[in-house]
Design a protein around this motif. Structure first.
Motif, mmCIF file in Angstrom:
data_model
loop_
_atom_site.group_PDB
_atom_site.id
_atom_site.type_symbol
_atom_site.label_atom_id
_atom_site.label_comp_id
_atom_site.label_asym_id
_atom_site.label_seq_id
_atom_site.Cartn_x
_atom_site.Cartn_y
_atom_site.Cartn_z
ATOM 1 N N GLY A 223 0.819 -1.200 0.000
ATOM 2 C CA GLY A 223 0.000 0.000 0.000
ATOM 3 C C GLY A 223 0.851 1.246 0.000
ATOM 4 O O GLY A 223 2.042 1.207 0.336
ATOM 5 N N GLU A 224 0.261 2.366 -0.371
ATOM 6 C CA GLU A 224 0.976 3.633 -0.405
ATOM 7 C C GLU A 224 1.302 4.105 1.003
ATOM 8 O O GLU A 224 0.774 3.583 1.999
ATOM 9 C CB GLU A 224 0.113 4.690 -1.124
ATOM 10 N N HIS A 225 2.173 5.124 1.085
ATOM 11 C CA HIS A 225 2.451 5.758 2.369
ATOM 12 C C HIS A 225 1.148 6.257 2.977
ATOM 13 O O HIS A 225 0.316 6.860 2.306
ATOM 14 C CB HIS A 225 3.398 6.957 2.192
ATOM 15 N N ASN B 48 -2.951 9.926 2.011
ATOM 16 C CA ASN B 48 -3.888 8.913 2.506
ATOM 17 C C ASN B 48 -4.395 9.209 3.925
ATOM 18 O O ASN B 48 -4.492 10.371 4.301
ATOM 19 C CB ASN B 48 -3.252 7.523 2.401
ATOM 20 N N ARG C 214 -8.171 7.676 -1.759
ATOM 21 C CA ARG C 214 -8.926 8.166 -2.915
ATOM 22 C C ARG C 214 -9.741 7.051 -3.570
ATOM 23 O O ARG C 214 -10.661 7.320 -4.341
ATOM 24 C CB ARG C 214 -7.969 8.793 -3.935
ATOM 25 N N ASP C 215 -9.391 5.794 -3.268
ATOM 26 C CA ASP C 215 -10.152 4.661 -3.789
ATOM 27 C C ASP C 215 -11.277 4.241 -2.859
ATOM 28 O O ASP C 215 -12.022 3.302 -3.168
ATOM 29 C CB ASP C 215 -9.223 3.460 -4.032
ATOM 30 N N SER D 229 -5.906 2.859 -1.321
ATOM 31 C CA SER D 229 -5.619 4.262 -1.008
ATOM 32 C C SER D 229 -6.915 4.949 -0.595
ATOM 33 O O SER D 229 -8.016 4.463 -0.890
ATOM 34 C CB SER D 229 -5.020 4.960 -2.226
ATOM 35 N N TRP E 12 -6.151 13.293 -1.447
ATOM 36 C CA TRP E 12 -5.430 12.688 -0.325
ATOM 37 C C TRP E 12 -4.202 11.882 -0.761
ATOM 38 O O TRP E 12 -4.137 10.659 -0.593
ATOM 39 C CB TRP E 12 -6.365 11.799 0.510
ATOM 40 N N PRO E 13 -3.199 12.551 -1.310
ATOM 41 C CA PRO E 13 -1.966 11.832 -1.690
ATOM 42 C C PRO E 13 -1.268 11.194 -0.496
ATOM 43 O O PRO E 13 -0.539 10.211 -0.649
ATOM 44 C CB PRO E 13 -1.104 12.927 -2.327
ATOM 45 N N LYS F 163 -0.727 0.458 6.854
ATOM 46 C CA LYS F 163 -0.239 -0.922 6.721
ATOM 47 C C LYS F 163 0.077 -1.539 8.088
ATOM 48 O O LYS F 163 -0.191 -2.717 8.313
ATOM 49 C CB LYS F 163 1.002 -0.940 5.814
ATOM 50 N N ASN G 203 5.641 -0.045 0.435
ATOM 51 C CA ASN G 203 4.921 0.722 -0.574
ATOM 52 C C ASN G 203 5.569 0.546 -1.950
ATOM 53 O O ASN G 203 5.173 1.180 -2.916
ATOM 54 C CB ASN G 203 4.889 2.209 -0.195
ATOM 55 N N THR H 176 -1.450 4.624 4.270
ATOM 56 C CA THR H 176 -2.705 3.867 4.127
ATOM 57 C C THR H 176 -3.037 3.053 5.369
ATOM 58 O O THR H 176 -4.164 2.557 5.507
ATOM 59 C CB THR H 176 -2.644 2.929 2.915
#
Length: 452
Positions: free
Chosen positions: A180-182, A368, A324-325, A322, A365-366, A186, A293, A184
């Protein structure tokens, strides 16, 4: 000094023992008949029972002593039982020790040896009680930490599917790789897996691999022996030993060098560690959860991540969506963080305006969930009155903080340089570090520092 109960049917023996031991222990009580023994244990607290092996007249088999010893240990398995036995019953007394007695003393006894034996039995009893207390405290602390760490908020389809997968995985001991992205969450996923597993009453040990230097890697993860290096003043367990019985979470595993990967792979394959500077192998029983990530498959193709290590850590793969999803969860998360920080900063009457919620839901939300959490905390601090408005949220624009002013400090300039490098290299820490002229651990620390 401890409490002792003497059980013997001979009056002279009871009197002699009571006189001998009254200055050695806090309480010295006596019983002539073992039939009242269990009731006495229920009424008063004892550390040691000094028990004769024969009570019936003319019977010297020692079986009575074995029977009552078993009854005592059924009542309290940690109670120290020391047997009084004649020379001819030594073999039976040895059998009794194998079945749970702490020790035995021969009649006629030597006073000093008897006192020494009872003191040793008391020391063993107190050690067991101390270990039990430490284990109970550890379980209570683990339970409290587990309860306080659960922040899996969301009702979106993505989150519902994630929960279903976690429930299936948690009950097994399968190795899990969380992607997952930064920001999120994890580590939160790893903690939830641990909490739902059969290891939940054992510790979960988290290790930030991205912040660990290669020189400290072996010592931190596998431990070291006294004298292994200059500052090794005592033997020390590594993180793997500390996590034995529970779960070890290796965060940012994609940041390991190939040399570090090789050492980690060996431990994961053998389930054994050797402390730095030592030769003894120590078995470990751990549940492994890793997170990153990065795209490890691409790193394998590039030769920067070992394929055999990827197979070892990737029995089950969980991808964290993320923010945004799962934009439908933003309002719910915002309310949760508002409740948390409004309480922390004593602003319990705070609510959002509709426009503020709309702003949050229309933002990509880059960073997250972590970025949302920090945004809400700052808004709570900056808010005036009982409403949080749009103006209270200081959000980024296209990944850069909105501001018409040039950087005003070295920290601002450094932060801007990192953001620019991050965009240029799409988050590749190796390329970013090379451009900025710093090491990867240093860059990683600064990314954490500036919440990027």
């Amino acid at each position: 000094m401890g409490n002792i109960l003497i059980v013997d049917d001979h009056k002279r023996v009871r009197i002699s023992l009571q006189m001998l031991l009254q200055d050695e222990f806090d309480t010295v009580n006596v019983l002539s008949n073992p039939k009242s023994l269990l009731r006495e244990l229920q009424v008063n607290s004892y550390d040691i029972v000094l028990l004769d092996m024969n009570f019936s007249a003319g019977v010297n088999t020692g079986n009575e002593g074995l029977f009552w010893m078993n009854e005592i240990l059924k009542y309290d398995p940690d109670l120290a039982v020391v047997l009084l036995t004649a020379y001819g019953d030594v073999e039976l007394a040895v059998t009794a020790v194998k079945k749970g007695a702490t020790d035995f003393v021969l009649k006629p006894w030597d006073n000093n040896k008897l006192i020494s034996t009872l003191k040793s039995a008391l020391s063993l009893r107190l050690s067991k009680k101390k270990i039990q207390k430490l284990e109970t405290d550890k379980q209570d602390l683990t339970r409290e930490l587990n309860q306080n760490k659960s922040e899996m908020i969301g009702r979106s389809t993505a989150m519902m599917n994630l929960r279903k997968l976690m429930q299936k995985v948690a009950v097994t001991d399968a190795n899990v790789l969380v992607l997952g992205e930064h920001g999120t969450g994890k580590e939160l996923i790893a903690r939830e897996i641990h909490q739902q597993s059969q290891r939940s009453m054992k510790p979960m040990v988290s290790v930030d691999m991205g912040a660990m230097s290669e020189s400290l890697f072996e010592s931190e993860l596998f431990g070291h022996a006294k004298g292994a290096f200059t500052d090794a003043r005592e033997d020390r367990q590594g993180r793997f030993e500390l996590a034995s019985g529970g779960t070890i979470f290796l965060d940012e595993i994609g940041n390991l060098s190939l040399a570090m990967q090789a050492k980690l792979l060996s431990v994961l394959q053998n389930r054994q560690v050797i402390r730095l500077g030592d030769h003894q192998t120590r078995s470990i029983d751990i549940r492994l959860v890793c997170a990153t990530n990065k795209n490890l498959q691409e790193m394998v193709a590039e030769g920067t991540f070992r394929e055999d290590l990827l197979y070892r850590i990737n029995t089950i793969q969980i991808e964290v969506p993320s923010l945004r999803d799962r934009i439908s969860d933003v309002a719910l998360l915002a309310e949760y963080f508002l409740m948390k920080y409004a309480t922390k900063y004593d602003k319990r009457r705070l609510t959002y305006t509709d426009e503020a919620i709309d702003k949050l839901q229309n933002y990509p939300w880059p960073g997250n969930v972590r970025e949302l959490q920090h945004a809400v905390e700052k808004a709570v601090i900056l808010s005036e009155g009982d409403k949080i408005t749009c103006e209270d949220f200081l959000l980024k624009q296209n990944g850069v903080r909105a501001s018409n002013l040039p950087p005003q400090s070295f920290m601002d300039m450094e932060k801007q340089m990192i953001l620019t490098a991050m965009e240029r290299h799409e988050g590749n820490l190796t390329h970013m570090a090379r451009e900025l002229g710093v090491t990867r651990p240093t860059l990683y620390h600064k990314i954490r520092k500036y919440d990027l």
